[in-house]
Motif scaffolding. Sequence first.
Motif, PDB file in Angstrom:
ATOM      1  N   ASP A 176     -12.497   0.150   7.584  1.00 36.55           N
ATOM      2  CA  ASP A 176     -13.051   0.870   6.436  1.00 36.55           C
ATOM      3  C   ASP A 176     -12.240   2.130   6.146  1.00 36.55           C
ATOM      4  N   LYS A 177     -11.878   2.868   7.192  1.00 37.15           N
ATOM      5  CA  LYS A 177     -11.088   4.080   6.987  1.00 37.15           C
ATOM      6  C   LYS A 177      -9.698   3.747   6.455  1.00 37.15           C
ATOM      7  N   THR A 215      -8.966   1.179   4.562  1.00 31.83           N
ATOM      8  CA  THR A 215      -9.155   0.813   3.158  1.00 31.83           C
ATOM      9  C   THR A 215      -9.356   2.051   2.291  1.00 31.83           C
ATOM     10  N   ILE A 216     -10.172   2.988   2.765  1.00 33.23           N
ATOM     11  CA  ILE A 216     -10.395   4.222   2.015  1.00 33.23           C
ATOM     12  C   ILE A 216      -9.085   4.990   1.862  1.00 33.23           C
ATOM     13  N   THR A 229      -7.315   5.788  -1.721  1.00 37.53           N
ATOM     14  CA  THR A 229      -7.029   7.180  -2.066  1.00 37.53           C
ATOM     15  C   THR A 229      -5.538   7.345  -2.346  1.00 37.53           C
ATOM     16  N   SER A 237      -2.966   4.938   4.275  1.00 42.80           N
ATOM     17  CA  SER A 237      -3.712   3.967   5.085  1.00 42.80           C
ATOM     18  C   SER A 237      -3.350   4.117   6.559  1.00 42.80           C
ATOM     19  N   SER A 286      -4.802   7.339   7.946  1.00 42.27           N
ATOM     20  CA  SER A 286      -6.241   7.247   8.202  1.00 42.27           C
ATOM     21  C   SER A 286      -6.518   6.547   9.526  1.00 42.27           C
TER      22      SER A 286
END
Length: 117
Positions: free
Chosen positions: A15-16, A18-19, A23, A70, A73
């Motif tokens: 999830d991180k 992907t975020i 971004t 990515s 993150s």
Amino acid sequence: MAHTMQRPQGPSTFDKSTIGALTGAGVGLTIGFIFGSYSILRGGAGPRGALSTLSQYMLSSAATFGFFLSIGSVIRNDTNQLEYIRRAHPSPLMRSRSEGLAQLRAKWELEKFQKRH
């Protein structure tokens, strides 16, 4: 009853990632639009036209920024997990500042006492 630290619940590594990618893609599209527009205004659109040139700038910039944000993150997420593990299982050599200070004061008092007697 032994006290155990519970791991804080939050987004997964995927999830991180992907975020971070989304971004980065947003930032990359914006930067690509700015630099692509500047390039078109400065040097002309070229043989493929303005829209094609601008979209190439925007997409390549979005892909680059998305990829690196990515990865960043995921690295940051791994760092947070390592910090959790370090706090949950402290090394016997690591002490808090207050424990170290208390131990140092006790040592000084012992040395003072030994010098007097």
